[in-house]
Design an enzyme around this catalytic site. Structure first.
Site, PDB file in Angstrom:
ATOM      1  N   SER A   1       2.484  -7.916   4.397  1.00  0.00           N
ATOM      2  CA  SER A   1       1.294  -7.196   3.940  1.00  0.00           C
ATOM      3  C   SER A   1       0.856  -6.117   4.929  1.00  0.00           C
ATOM      4  O   SER A   1       1.560  -5.139   5.141  1.00  0.00           O
ATOM      5  CB  SER A   1       0.173  -8.199   3.672  1.00  0.00           C
ATOM      6  OG  SER A   1      -0.919  -7.607   3.048  1.00  0.00           O
TER       7      SER A   1
ATOM      8  N   ASP B   1      -2.215  -0.730   1.407  1.00  0.00           N
ATOM      9  CA  ASP B   1      -1.574  -1.316   2.581  1.00  0.00           C
ATOM     10  C   ASP B   1      -0.081  -1.471   2.319  1.00  0.00           C
ATOM     11  O   ASP B   1       0.431  -0.995   1.302  1.00  0.00           O
ATOM     12  CB  ASP B   1      -2.238  -2.643   2.968  1.00  0.00           C
ATOM     13  CG  ASP B   1      -1.988  -3.746   1.953  1.00  0.00           C
ATOM     14  OD1 ASP B   1      -1.722  -3.419   0.787  1.00  0.00           O
ATOM     15  OD2 ASP B   1      -2.067  -4.937   2.329  1.00  0.00           O
TER      16      ASP B   1
ATOM     17  N   ASP C   1       1.999  -3.707   1.311  1.00  0.00           N
ATOM     18  CA  ASP C   1       2.541  -4.257   0.062  1.00  0.00           C
ATOM     19  C   ASP C   1       1.684  -3.884  -1.137  1.00  0.00           C
ATOM     20  O   ASP C   1       1.880  -4.397  -2.233  1.00  0.00           O
ATOM     21  CB  ASP C   1       2.735  -5.772   0.161  1.00  0.00           C
ATOM     22  CG  ASP C   1       1.424  -6.541   0.216  1.00  0.00           C
ATOM     23  OD1 ASP C   1       0.398  -5.959   0.609  1.00  0.00           O
ATOM     24  OD2 ASP C   1       1.423  -7.735  -0.146  1.00  0.00           O
TER      25      ASP C   1
ATOM     26  N   ASP D   1      -1.433  -4.345  -2.142  1.00  0.00           N
ATOM     27  CA  ASP D   1      -2.423  -5.165  -2.835  1.00  0.00           C
ATOM     28  C   ASP D   1      -3.835  -4.939  -2.296  1.00  0.00           C
ATOM     29  O   ASP D   1      -4.799  -5.534  -2.791  1.00  0.00           O
ATOM     30  CB  ASP D   1      -2.055  -6.655  -2.801  1.00  0.00           C
ATOM     31  CG  ASP D   1      -2.008  -7.248  -1.398  1.00  0.00           C
ATOM     32  OD1 ASP D   1      -2.197  -6.502  -0.412  1.00  0.00           O
ATOM     33  OD2 ASP D   1      -1.778  -8.464  -1.288  1.00  0.00           O
TER      34      ASP D   1
END
Length: 445
Positions: A105, A244, A246, A248
């Protein structure tokens, strides 16, 4: 059963250090495969979808996972670099057994992790994660050769997901006339997010869209949104969108570069929904700014706090049958649009609110005045328990007495890193900062 490997968002850590090693990840794939196979009908062969972000270590971990699943007799579809919420969507849309994302992430490239989605595109419940952990305790074996899992590429993953994102934006609206900076954090949305906003009519300036395996979240994206603000001012854009690694999380900025966090964006979405009908309630977390709770009360919208972590926000939303929730960090959930937090989809909901209202972000949020918060992150040893530190407990109680009903104190351990987070919220910014530092000094003492 206490979980040994799974945190609030899957399994995460430094690549090369346990548990983020190729041998462990292969065993994890095998254990997860056995759990999935057990839950599947005997006549249906389990199939999982694997996606990843742009970290260099993704190649190694993808191969290890693929081997583990194959050894368990589970077929694999490889999507390549894709946002975490894209894997959630595609798993559900393709009627697969599960989805797996290789990503850490918002963490730097040296870290990586594994997170799972169910066949419904939701985070795995704790009970299934515990079952996978239990399976990890058994030796890894291998099914007979004729039952080994096969692997193949999902060639149209990008296009499928772009169309899905666009479908969450109202048909009667478009983004023509808007110039938008889209910061992809050199992450998984680098080849997706700019297309979504461009195909809806916006003029797009893409930044953070040149991943090299090492630069994910480095000076760009939702965890470092100053690059977005600077690009908006440089290009004379109307808005900025920062995701960010990834994709999400979401942070936005207006034409002047002023940034808006998840609390403020959730407020915009709730306010927009109220214009067309009732909103039963919204969910935040223990970290959600008190001003948002006060504002929702004045608007007649119920508000509930969940533990920190989007999975816990989602749990409370489901329990109460509410569609909207999120975190100040930028995890936002719209359950009538997607099963999980999605930075692109959330940005589209904010943009549709602005389009419908004819207002800017500043105008939409002018009635929401956030209480000053100071958050201090302190790196600690693994397993550190601040509640056993008597000096910290004593100082926390002193600060709470001084604040009375004019603020809040929250101390919690991170679910993804060896950190203790100290947060103080007060009507006066200087008081919040001073009190947070007083508590933090006892943690590090």
């Amino acid at each position: 059963m206490a979980r040994k490997y799974f945190g609030t968002d899957g399994i995460r850590g430094l690549v090369g250090a346990a548990p983020i090693t190729p041998d462990f990840v292969m065993r994890l794939g095998y254990a997860a495969g056995k759990v999935l196979a057990k839950a599947q009908s005997a006549t249906v062969r389990p199939t999982v979808l694997i996606g990843k972000d742009t970290r260099i270590s993704g190649y190694m971990l993808e191969a290890a996972l693929e081997a583990g699943f194959s050894a368990a007799g589970v077929d694999v579809m490889l999507a390549g670099p894709m946002p975490t919420p894209a894997i959630a969507y595609l798993t559900r849309a393709l009627r697969l057994s599960a989805g797996v994302v290789i990503s850490a992430s918002h963490n730097p490239f040296q870290d990586n992790g594994i997170k799972f989605f169910s066949d419904l595109g939701t985070k795995l419940p704790d009970a299934i994660e515990e079952e996978i952990e239990a399976a990890l305790e058994s030796p890894m074996e291998c099914v007979a050769s004729e039952r080994l899992g096969r692997a193949k590429r999902l060639d149209d993953a990008q296009g499928r997901y772009i169309e899905f994102c666009k479908s969450t934006f109202p048909n009667e609206l478009d983004l023509r006339g808007l110039k938008i900076v889209v910061d992809c954090a050199h992450g998984a949305a680098y080849h997706i997010a700019p297309h979504v906003f461009h195909e809806l009519g916006a003029e797009v300036v893409a930044i953070g869209n040149k991943p090299d395996g090492f630069n994910i979240n480095d000076g760009f994206g939702a965890t470092d949104p100053d690059a977005m603000s600077a690009a908006v001012r440089e290009h004379g854009a109307d808005l900025g969108i920062a995701l960010d690694g990834d994709a999400d999380r979401l942070i936005m900025c207006d034409a002047g570069g002023r940034q808006y966090n998840g609390d403020q964006l959730l407020y915009v979405m709730v306010k927009d929904r109220l214009a067309t009908g009732p909103v039963a309630g919204a969910v935040g977390t223990l970290m959600t700014n008190m001003a948002l709770e006060v504002a929702f009360k004045q608007m007649g919208v119920a508000f509930a706090r969940a533990k920190v972590g989007d999975r816990y926000v989602l749990e409370v939303m489901r329990e109460r049958g509410w569609n909207l929730g999120g975190e100040g960090s930028g995890h936002l959930l719209c359950l009538d649009k997607h099963t999980t937090g999605d930075g692109i989809v959330s940005a589209l909901q904010v943009l549709s609110a602005l389009k419908r209202s004819g207002m800017s972000l500043d105008q939409c949020t002018k009635e929401l005045v956030l209480f000053p918060q100071t958050l201090i992150n302190l790196r600690v040893a693994n397993g550190f328990d601040w509640q056993k530190n008597l000096a910290t407990v004593d100082e926390k109680e002193k600060v709470e007495r001084e604040l009375g009903d004019t603020g809040r104190v929250l101390i919690r351990a991170s679910g993804t890193e060896p950190l203790i987070r100290v947060m103080v919220e007060a009507k006066n910014a200087d008081h919040a900062a001073t009190m947070a530092r007083r508590i933090a000094d006892t943690v590090s003492a």
